[in-house]
Design a protein around this motif. Structure first.
Motif, PDB file in Angstrom:
ATOM      1  N   PHE A  28       0.837  -1.207   0.000  1.00  0.00           N
ATOM      2  CA  PHE A  28       0.000   0.000   0.000  1.00  0.00           C
ATOM      3  C   PHE A  28       0.866   1.249   0.000  1.00  0.00           C
ATOM      4  CE2 PHE A  28      -2.617   3.233   2.217  1.00  0.00           C
ATOM      5  CZ  PHE A  28      -3.651   3.303   1.295  1.00  0.00           C
ATOM      6  N   ASN A  29       1.938   1.239   0.815  1.00  0.00           N
ATOM      7  CA  ASN A  29       2.840   2.394   0.856  1.00  0.00           C
ATOM      8  C   ASN A  29       3.568   2.573  -0.472  1.00  0.00           C
ATOM      9  OD1 ASN A  29       2.206   3.046   3.511  1.00  0.00           O
ATOM     10  ND2 ASN A  29       3.807   1.725   4.357  1.00  0.00           N
ATOM     11  N   ARG A  30       3.917   1.435  -1.096  1.00  0.00           N
ATOM     12  CA  ARG A  30       4.568   1.524  -2.394  1.00  0.00           C
ATOM     13  C   ARG A  30       3.617   2.113  -3.431  1.00  0.00           C
ATOM     14  NH1 ARG A  30       6.800  -4.020  -4.345  1.00  0.00           N
ATOM     15  NH2 ARG A  30       7.804  -3.803  -2.312  1.00  0.00           N
ATOM     16  N   PHE A  31       2.309   1.705  -3.327  1.00  0.00           N
ATOM     17  CA  PHE A  31       1.311   2.250  -4.245  1.00  0.00           C
ATOM     18  C   PHE A  31       1.158   3.752  -4.056  1.00  0.00           C
ATOM     19  CE2 PHE A  31      -3.139   3.434  -5.024  1.00  0.00           C
ATOM     20  CZ  PHE A  31      -3.256   3.090  -6.363  1.00  0.00           C
ATOM     21  N   LEU A  32       1.090   4.184  -2.780  1.00  0.00           N
ATOM     22  CA  LEU A  32       0.932   5.605  -2.509  1.00  0.00           C
ATOM     23  C   LEU A  32       2.157   6.408  -2.913  1.00  0.00           C
ATOM     24  CD1 LEU A  32      -0.853   5.725   0.974  1.00  0.00           C
ATOM     25  CD2 LEU A  32      -1.842   6.119  -1.285  1.00  0.00           C
ATOM     26  N   SER A  33       3.299   5.758  -2.837  1.00  0.00           N
ATOM     27  CA  SER A  33       4.520   6.498  -3.176  1.00  0.00           C
ATOM     28  C   SER A  33       4.512   6.950  -4.626  1.00  0.00           C
ATOM     29  CB  SER A  33       5.749   5.621  -2.912  1.00  0.00           C
ATOM     30  OG  SER A  33       5.769   4.502  -3.794  1.00  0.00           O
ATOM     31  N   GLY A  34       3.759   6.220  -5.457  1.00  0.00           N
ATOM     32  CA  GLY A  34       3.664   6.624  -6.855  1.00  0.00           C
ATOM     33  C   GLY A  34       2.796   7.852  -7.047  1.00  0.00           C
ATOM     34  N   TRP A  35       1.976   8.179  -6.038  1.00  0.00           N
ATOM     35  CA  TRP A  35       1.081   9.322  -6.113  1.00  0.00           C
ATOM     36  C   TRP A  35       1.690  10.571  -5.464  1.00  0.00           C
ATOM     37  CZ3 TRP A  35      -4.438   8.849  -7.448  1.00  0.00           C
ATOM     38  CH2 TRP A  35      -4.774   7.568  -7.904  1.00  0.00           C
ATOM     39  N   ARG A  36       2.441  10.351  -4.366  1.00  0.00           N
ATOM     40  CA  ARG A  36       2.963  11.487  -3.600  1.00  0.00           C
ATOM     41  C   ARG A  36       3.950  12.306  -4.438  1.00  0.00           C
ATOM     42  NH1 ARG A  36       3.977   7.439   0.646  1.00  0.00           N
ATOM     43  NH2 ARG A  36       2.182   7.381   2.061  1.00  0.00           N
ATOM     44  N   GLY A  37       3.757  13.576  -4.400  1.00  0.00           N
ATOM     45  CA  GLY A  37       4.682  14.476  -5.073  1.00  0.00           C
ATOM     46  C   GLY A  37       4.579  14.455  -6.591  1.00  0.00           C
ATOM     47  N   ASP A  38       3.599  13.738  -7.106  1.00  0.00           N
ATOM     48  CA  ASP A  38       3.440  13.661  -8.556  1.00  0.00           C
ATOM     49  C   ASP A  38       2.307  14.587  -8.979  1.00  0.00           C
ATOM     50  OD1 ASP A  38       3.225  13.067 -11.194  1.00  0.00           O
ATOM     51  OD2 ASP A  38       2.922  10.908 -10.952  1.00  0.00           O
ATOM     52  N   ARG A  39       2.648  15.726  -9.519  1.00  0.00           N
ATOM     53  CA  ARG A  39       1.628  16.692  -9.905  1.00  0.00           C
ATOM     54  C   ARG A  39       0.790  16.215 -11.089  1.00  0.00           C
ATOM     55  NH1 ARG A  39       4.977  22.431  -9.591  1.00  0.00           N
ATOM     56  NH2 ARG A  39       5.473  22.305  -7.335  1.00  0.00           N
ATOM     57  N   ARG A  40       1.255  15.190 -11.772  1.00  0.00           N
ATOM     58  CA  ARG A  40       0.510  14.709 -12.931  1.00  0.00           C
ATOM     59  C   ARG A  40      -0.764  13.975 -12.545  1.00  0.00           C
ATOM     60  NH1 ARG A  40       4.732  11.215 -16.073  1.00  0.00           N
ATOM     61  NH2 ARG A  40       5.072  10.526 -13.919  1.00  0.00           N
ATOM     62  N   ARG A  44      -3.581  13.560 -15.400  1.00  0.00           N
ATOM     63  CA  ARG A  44      -3.859  12.257 -16.012  1.00  0.00           C
ATOM     64  C   ARG A  44      -5.337  11.891 -15.868  1.00  0.00           C
ATOM     65  NH1 ARG A  44       1.339  10.226 -13.574  1.00  0.00           N
ATOM     66  NH2 ARG A  44       0.065   9.734 -11.761  1.00  0.00           N
ATOM     67  N   GLY A  45      -5.773  10.975 -16.705  1.00  0.00           N
ATOM     68  CA  GLY A  45      -7.115  10.422 -16.569  1.00  0.00           C
ATOM     69  C   GLY A  45      -8.241  11.362 -16.951  1.00  0.00           C
ATOM     70  N   ILE A  46      -7.959  12.366 -17.770  1.00  0.00           N
ATOM     71  CA  ILE A  46      -9.004  13.325 -18.165  1.00  0.00           C
ATOM     72  C   ILE A  46     -10.112  12.621 -18.953  1.00  0.00           C
ATOM     73  CG2 ILE A  46      -9.510  15.409 -19.474  1.00  0.00           C
ATOM     74  CD1 ILE A  46      -7.926  15.835 -16.896  1.00  0.00           C
ATOM     75  N   VAL A  47      -9.734  11.689 -19.803  1.00  0.00           N
ATOM     76  CA  VAL A  47     -10.738  10.967 -20.591  1.00  0.00           C
ATOM     77  C   VAL A  47     -11.644  10.144 -19.679  1.00  0.00           C
ATOM     78  CG1 VAL A  47     -11.102   9.184 -22.336  1.00  0.00           C
ATOM     79  CG2 VAL A  47      -9.301  10.906 -22.654  1.00  0.00           C
ATOM     80  N   ARG A  97      -4.596   4.533 -13.922  1.00  0.00           N
ATOM     81  CA  ARG A  97      -4.006   5.767 -14.428  1.00  0.00           C
ATOM     82  C   ARG A  97      -3.410   6.629 -13.315  1.00  0.00           C
ATOM     83  NH1 ARG A  97      -1.961   7.071 -18.263  1.00  0.00           N
ATOM     84  NH2 ARG A  97      -2.861   9.137 -18.628  1.00  0.00           N
ATOM     85  N   ARG A  98      -3.688   6.241 -12.060  1.00  0.00           N
ATOM     86  CA  ARG A  98      -3.230   7.029 -10.910  1.00  0.00           C
ATOM     87  C   ARG A  98      -3.651   8.491 -11.058  1.00  0.00           C
ATOM     88  NH1 ARG A  98       2.875   4.794  -9.469  1.00  0.00           N
ATOM     89  NH2 ARG A  98       2.267   2.618  -9.108  1.00  0.00           N
ATOM     90  N   SER A  99      -4.954   8.637 -11.300  1.00  0.00           N
ATOM     91  CA  SER A  99      -5.496   9.963 -11.556  1.00  0.00           C
ATOM     92  C   SER A  99      -6.449  10.378 -10.444  1.00  0.00           C
ATOM     93  CB  SER A  99      -6.237   9.985 -12.904  1.00  0.00           C
ATOM     94  OG  SER A  99      -6.982  11.172 -13.044  1.00  0.00           O
ATOM     95  N   ALA A 100      -6.070  11.411  -9.701  1.00  0.00           N
ATOM     96  CA  ALA A 100      -6.948  11.949  -8.668  1.00  0.00           C
ATOM     97  C   ALA A 100      -8.179  12.585  -9.285  1.00  0.00           C
ATOM     98  CB  ALA A 100      -6.191  12.964  -7.818  1.00  0.00           C
ATOM     99  N   THR A 101      -8.004  13.228 -10.427  1.00  0.00           N
ATOM    100  CA  THR A 101      -9.130  13.851 -11.127  1.00  0.00           C
ATOM    101  C   THR A 101     -10.183  12.813 -11.494  1.00  0.00           C
ATOM    102  OG1 THR A 101      -7.670  15.551 -12.042  1.00  0.00           O
ATOM    103  CG2 THR A 101      -9.787  15.208 -13.140  1.00  0.00           C
TER     104      THR A 101
END
Length: 349
Positions: A28-40, A44-47, A97-101
Motif C-alpha cells: 500500500f505504501n509503495r502504491f501511494l509512493s507513486g502518487w505522492r509528489g506527482d503533480r501529474r 492524467r485520466g481526463i478521458v 491511471r493514478r489519476s486523482a481527477t
C-alpha cells in the motif's frame, strides 16, 4: 550478537496474519509512493473523468434523451440500472491511471446511481396483508402449460393473471387451475383466475384491434377491488429502426385512460407491460399507480428473460392499496419469470 539475533528473529518470525499485514502495508505504501509528489495525478485520466461525468449526466437527464431517433430514450430507461456496472470499471481505470481527477469524477455517477436505485438495494419486505396476487406471461410457445399452471398456483395467489394465452392452451390452463380457483375469465389472450367471486368482467380496448387486456371486479372479504390484466405489445430493437415501441406506447396510453376512468378506488394492474417503471412511455399508467416491487420488494425483481433476468417488464401495480411484499417466483416453461405480491386492502388501519 544477541541483539542482532533478536532483530533477525523478529523480522522472520511472527504469525501468518502479522506477516500478511506487514506485506499489505508495504504494498500500500509503495502504491501511494507513486502518487505522492506527482503533480501529474491531476492531469492524467481526463478521458476517464469525462466519461464518468457523461455517465452521470445520462442517468440524471435520461428523461431528456429524445425518443425521436429509434426511441433511444426509452431504450436507455429500460436498462438504466445496468449503467451502474460502468462505475467499477471507471474506478479501476482511474486507479490504473493514478489519476486523482478521475477518482473524484467517478464519485459523481456513484452518487447519482445510489440516489436513483439505492432504495432498491434494501429489503422492504413486510409481513401481514390480506390478499396475494400473481401474474405470469406464460409464453405462447410453452411446451408444459399444465406444469406452469401448477407452479404458479403453488405460489398461494388468491388472484392470478396469465398473459399470452393461446386458444389451444386455454383448456389446459383451465383444467389445471380448476381445483384452486373457482372463478375465472379469459378475454382474448389474457385471463384472470380468482378464489373470490368475479363480476363486471369485460375486455379493455387498448387500440390493437384484438383483445390483450381485461378488467374484472373481485369481491374479496375486505370488499370490492378492480383488477386489470394487460399484455402490452412487444418492443423490438432493430438496427434500421432502433427501439421500436410506437404501438406499445399507444396501448399504454389507452390502458392508462381506462384505469383513470375506473370508478372503484382500489385497483390492481397485473401483466406484462413490456416496459419498466423508468420508461417514460408508460407514464399514462405509472403516474397513477405504485409498483409493488419498488414499494415492498427486495432488490430489482427482474423478470425477463427468465434465463438471465435483465429487466422488470412484468408488473404488479396498485392504487388505493398498500403493498406489503413483492417477489419473483421460480422459472417455469416460459421465457418470463412469474411475479407475486402481498397487499393490504384495508389502508385505514
Amino acid at each position: 550478537m544477541a541483539q542482532q539475533a533478536y532483530v533477525t528473529e523478529t523480522d522472520n518470525g511472527g504469525s501468518g496474519p502479522e506477516r500478511r499485514g506487514d506485506r499489505f502495508r508495504r504494498l500500500f505504501n509503495r502504491f501511494l509512493s507513486g502518487w505522492r509528489g506527482d503533480r501529474r495525478i491531476w492531469r492524467r485520466g481526463i478521458v476517464v473523468a469525462a466519461v464518468a461525468v457523461l455517465l452521470a449526466l445520462v442517468m440524471v437527464l435520461h428523461a431528456r434523451i429524445p425518443n425521436r431517433v429509434g426511441n433511444l430514450g426509452s431504450l436507455t430507461e429500460t436498462f438504466l440500472p445496468w449503467l451502474g456496472l460502468l462505475i467499477p470499471l471507471l474506478l479501476v481505470l482511474a486507479l490504473v491511471r493514478r489519476s486523482a481527477t478521475a477518482l473524484i469524477a467517478v464519485l459523481i455517477p456513484s452518487f447519482v446511481w445510489l440516489n436513483l436505485f439505492g432504495g432498491l438495494l434494501t429489503d422492504k419486505t413486510g409481513t401481514g396483508g390480506d390478499l396475494t396476487v400473481a401474474t405470469h406471461n406464460v409464453n405462447a410457445d410453452n411446451t408444459d402449460p399444465s406444469g406452469t399452471a401448477r407452479d404458479v398456483a403453488a405460489s398461494g395467489a388468491d388472484v392470478l393473471a396469465l398473459e399470452e394465452l393461446t386458444a389451444t392452451a386455454v383448456p389446459v390452463y383451465e383444467k389445471a387451475l380448476a381445483s384452486t380457483y373457482k372463478y375465472h375469465s379469459v378475454q382474448g389472450t389474457v385471463g384472470l383466475w380468482s378464489k373470490y367471486p368475479m363480476s363486471d368482467v369485460r375486455a379493455v380496448d387498448i387500440k390493437l384491434g384484438w383483445t390483450r387486456a381485461m378488467r374484472a371486479t373481485v369481491t374479496t372479504p375486505e370488499g370490492r377491488v378492480a383488477f386489470y390484466v394487460a399484455h402490452l405489445p412487444s418492443v423490438r430493437v432493430k438496427l434500421e429502426a432502433g427501439f421500436t415501441a410506437r404501438q406499445r406506447d399507444k396501448s399504454a396510453d389507452a390502458l392508462g385512460e381506462a384505469i383513470a376512468d375506473e370508478p372503484l378506488k382500489r385497483k390492481v394492474l397485473l401483466g406484462d407491460l413490456n416496459g419498466t417503471m423508468n420508461d417514460r412511455s408508460l407514464n399514462g399508467v405509472t403516474s397513477q399507480m405504485r409498483s409493488t416491487q419498488g414499494a415492498a420488494g427486495d432488490g430489482f425483481g427482474f423478470s425477463w428473460p427468465a434465463s438471465f433476468p435483465m429487466a422488470r417488464i412484468d408488473q404488479i401495480m396498485v392504487q388505493g392499496i398498500e403493498p406489503v411484499s413483492s417477489w419473483t417466483l421460480p422459472a417455469t416453461g416460459s421465457d418470463h419469470l412469474p411475479v407475486a405480491a402481498r397487499v393490504n386492502l384495508d389502508t385505514t388501519s
